[in-house]
Write a protein that holds these residues in place. Structure first.
Motif, PDB file in Angstrom:
ATOM      1  N   GLY A   1       0.811  -1.212   0.000  1.00 12.42           N
ATOM      2  CA  GLY A   1       0.000   0.000   0.000  1.00 12.42           C
ATOM      3  C   GLY A   1       0.845   1.262   0.000  1.00 12.42           C
ATOM      4  N   GLU A   2       0.158   2.388  -0.147  1.00  5.56           N
ATOM      5  CA  GLU A   2       0.856   3.673  -0.164  1.00  5.56           C
ATOM      6  C   GLU A   2       1.320   4.082   1.227  1.00  5.56           C
ATOM      7  N   GLU A   3       0.646   3.593   2.263  1.00  8.03           N
ATOM      8  CA  GLU A   3       1.044   3.839   3.643  1.00  8.03           C
ATOM      9  C   GLU A   3       0.471   2.728   4.500  1.00  8.03           C
ATOM     10  N   VAL A   4       0.980   2.605   5.726  1.00  8.74           N
ATOM     11  CA  VAL A   4       0.474   1.559   6.599  1.00  8.74           C
ATOM     12  C   VAL A   4      -1.011   1.779   6.863  1.00  8.74           C
ATOM     13  N   SER A   5      -1.679   0.748   7.327  1.00 11.57           N
ATOM     14  CA  SER A   5      -3.130   0.762   7.479  1.00 11.57           C
ATOM     15  C   SER A   5      -3.634   1.962   8.268  1.00 11.57           C
ATOM     16  N   GLU A   6      -4.794   2.477   7.857  1.00 10.46           N
ATOM     17  CA  GLU A   6      -5.429   3.572   8.583  1.00 10.46           C
ATOM     18  C   GLU A   6      -5.973   3.115   9.928  1.00 10.46           C
ATOM     19  N   ASN A   7      -6.074   1.801  10.118  1.00 15.26           N
ATOM     20  CA  ASN A   7      -6.689   1.260  11.328  1.00 15.26           C
ATOM     21  C   ASN A   7      -5.693   0.917  12.426  1.00 15.26           C
ATOM     22  N   ILE A   8      -4.471   1.419  12.303  1.00 15.38           N
ATOM     23  CA  ILE A   8      -3.481   1.172  13.345  1.00 15.38           C
ATOM     24  C   ILE A   8      -3.999   1.741  14.673  1.00 15.38           C
ATOM     25  N   LYS A   9      -3.781   1.012  15.764  1.00 16.07           N
ATOM     26  CA  LYS A   9      -4.246   1.458  17.081  1.00 16.07           C
ATOM     27  C   LYS A   9      -3.781   2.896  17.329  1.00 16.07           C
ATOM     28  N   PRO A  10      -4.702   3.784  17.686  1.00 13.00           N
ATOM     29  CA  PRO A  10      -4.351   5.207  17.799  1.00 13.00           C
ATOM     30  C   PRO A  10      -3.284   5.505  18.837  1.00 13.00           C
ATOM     31  N   TRP A  11      -3.170   4.657  19.863  1.00  8.86           N
ATOM     32  CA  TRP A  11      -2.125   4.894  20.851  1.00  8.86           C
ATOM     33  C   TRP A  11      -0.768   4.344  20.417  1.00  8.86           C
ATOM     34  N   VAL A  12      -0.765   3.564  19.324  1.00  7.57           N
ATOM     35  CA  VAL A  12       0.485   2.996  18.808  1.00  7.57           C
ATOM     36  C   VAL A  12       1.031   3.834  17.646  1.00  7.57           C
ATOM     37  N   ARG A  13       0.148   4.370  16.804  1.00 10.44           N
ATOM     38  CA  ARG A  13       0.578   5.058  15.582  1.00 10.44           C
ATOM     39  C   ARG A  13       1.627   6.146  15.828  1.00 10.44           C
ATOM     40  N   PRO A  14       1.427   7.098  16.760  1.00  9.52           N
ATOM     41  CA  PRO A  14       2.436   8.152  16.913  1.00  9.52           C
ATOM     42  C   PRO A  14       3.805   7.619  17.330  1.00  9.52           C
ATOM     43  N   VAL A  15       3.809   6.571  18.156  1.00  2.00           N
ATOM     44  CA  VAL A  15       5.089   5.981  18.576  1.00  2.00           C
ATOM     45  C   VAL A  15       5.751   5.303  17.384  1.00  2.00           C
ATOM     46  N   PHE A  16       4.956   4.591  16.594  1.00  2.00           N
ATOM     47  CA  PHE A  16       5.475   3.924  15.400  1.00  2.00           C
ATOM     48  C   PHE A  16       6.062   4.949  14.424  1.00  2.00           C
ATOM     49  N   GLU A  17       5.326   6.013  14.165  1.00  2.00           N
ATOM     50  CA  GLU A  17       5.803   7.041  13.227  1.00  2.00           C
ATOM     51  C   GLU A  17       7.078   7.701  13.727  1.00  2.00           C
ATOM     52  N   ALA A  18       7.180   7.862  15.054  1.00  2.00           N
ATOM     53  CA  ALA A  18       8.410   8.428  15.619  1.00  2.00           C
ATOM     54  C   ALA A  18       9.598   7.494  15.387  1.00  2.00           C
ATOM     55  N   MET A  19       9.369   6.196  15.511  1.00  2.00           N
ATOM     56  CA  MET A  19      10.439   5.226  15.288  1.00  2.00           C
ATOM     57  C   MET A  19      10.877   5.203  13.815  1.00  2.00           C
ATOM     58  N   VAL A  20       9.917   5.416  12.905  1.00  2.00           N
ATOM     59  CA  VAL A  20      10.254   5.498  11.484  1.00  2.00           C
ATOM     60  C   VAL A  20      11.105   6.733  11.220  1.00  2.00           C
ATOM     61  N   GLN A  21      10.714   7.855  11.807  1.00  2.00           N
ATOM     62  CA  GLN A  21      11.466   9.101  11.624  1.00  2.00           C
ATOM     63  C   GLN A  21      12.876   8.993  12.195  1.00  2.00           C
ATOM     64  N   LYS A  22      13.016   8.247  13.267  1.00  2.00           N
ATOM     65  CA  LYS A  22      14.333   8.054  13.879  1.00  2.00           C
ATOM     66  C   LYS A  22      15.138   6.962  13.181  1.00  2.00           C
ATOM     67  N   GLU A  23      14.569   6.404  12.084  1.00  2.00           N
ATOM     68  CA  GLU A  23      15.206   5.367  11.280  1.00  2.00           C
ATOM     69  C   GLU A  23      15.450   4.088  12.065  1.00  2.00           C
ATOM     70  N   LYS A  24      14.607   3.855  13.085  1.00  2.00           N
ATOM     71  CA  LYS A  24      14.645   2.573  13.785  1.00  2.00           C
ATOM     72  C   LYS A  24      13.944   1.500  12.953  1.00  2.00           C
ATOM     73  N   ILE A  25      13.029   1.974  12.090  1.00  2.00           N
ATOM     74  CA  ILE A  25      12.297   1.087  11.184  1.00  2.00           C
ATOM     75  C   ILE A  25      12.377   1.685   9.792  1.00  2.00           C
TER      76      ILE A  25
END
Length: 331
Positions: A192-216
């Protein structure tokens, strides 16, 4: 002769059994694995998207100190509910076929783990099997290597390893977040163009932060084309092939229900989505006396039905069977 045989001891099957028992119907459950096996297969530390209240069955409260309960709490809860209602359950016994007889009764043929064949007679059958036995394979060379799994349990075995996660749903994101904690190097590949829109709302910001920090490292609009012992190849939306060093692959691409039992007794499937034909008000299939409950009532998209909605199927089924029996007795 049982009034109702229920195939599958997941939350929806347990709920159906409880509702039937409450109405005086003799009920027996046949389960291929252990009680609520689908929940057992969830990641060890998984937290539900729903509140405990939405997972309750049989009017038994689900006590939890957490706003969203964890897997281990759900396992304990459903064990206690089954004990509370003293449900009759044959575990580790697989239903292999359902035979519909001319007098509108059924014979359920089973095999237990020692290979012994059994048969059960019933006036009604509820098929409430799950879908974790049948992962959606991606169909690429190397998918059968030992380094590939379609199930993620916990992060420890991947400590310090290079791990590719195929998928962009909650299961993929949850796995990535756990893998970070053990120092894994993570590549997430998603078509897909981006990860699912249904990601748990309390997880998404942490996940996006890890992507920005190049952990993922996330590779969107990409697919895996080949899996080798020490690497994988992926193709992006421009058709460019990239080879990535890799130790393990988590192919978290979802699962699908098994239609074998449905088709063995003449249940029709609706179109390409392979959704069984049934009355949504009663959950009765096109075969009189045979019902579907839980995720088996969905098509290829198993996410159509969750515990929160599937637990209500048992009430509709029990009421319809009771009403049909009262009508037959009156006649």
């Amino acid at each position: 002769m049982q009034d109702v045989i229920i195939i599958g001891a997941g939350p929806c099957g347990l709920s159906a059994a409880i509702e039937c028992e409450r109405r005086g119907l003799s009920t027996h459950i046949i389960e291929k694995h252990s009680l609520v096996h689908s929940i057992y297969l969830y990641p060890t530390h998984m937290q539900f998207f729903s509140t405990a209240e939405l997972l309750e069955i049989g009017d038994i409260p689900f006590p939890s100190p957490n706003e969203k309960p964890f897997r281990y709490e759900a396992l304990s809860y459903y064990r206690k509910v089954a004990d509370h209602y003293n449900l009759s359950i044959s575990q580790y016994e697989e239903a292999v076929s359902v035979e519909s007889l001319a007098d509108q009764t059924f014979i359920v043929h089973t095999v237990d783990r020692s290979g012994q064949k059994q048969r059960y007679e019933a006036r009604n059958v509820v098929i409430s099997t799950g879908y974790f036995d049948h992962p959606n394979y991606i169909g690429v060379p190397g998918e059968d290597l030992d380094k590939v799994t379609h199930y993620f349990r916990e992060a420890h075995p991947y400590t310090g390893m290079k791990v590719a996660i195929i998928g962009g749903s909650n299961s993929a994101v949850d796995a990535a977040m756990e893998l970070i904690r053990v120092g894994a190097q993570i590549d997430m590949i998603y078509r897909g163009e981006e990860v699912s829109e249904n990601i748990k709302p309390w997880v998404r910001p942490v996940f996006e932060a890890m992507v920005q920090k190049e952990k993922i490292e996330v590779h969107v609009q990409s697919t895996v084309t080949e899996i080798r012992q020490n690497s994988i190849s992926i193709r992006n939306h421009d058709g460019q092939i990239t080879e990535i060093e890799n130790d393990f692959v988590l192919a978290l691409t979802g699962f699908r229900p098994d239609r074998k039992l449905l088709t063995s007794c003449g249940v029709e499937l609706d179109g390409d989505m392979e959704k069984p034909v049934f009355n949504p008000e009663t959950m009765e299939s096109n075969v009189p006396g045979l019902y579907v409950a839980g995720v088996i009532a969905s098509g290829r998209n198993a996410n159509e039905v969750f515990i929160e909605t599937g637990r209500r199927h048992g009430l509709a089924i029990a009421e319809h069977i009771s009403a049909s029996r009262r009508t037959a007795q009156t006649d």
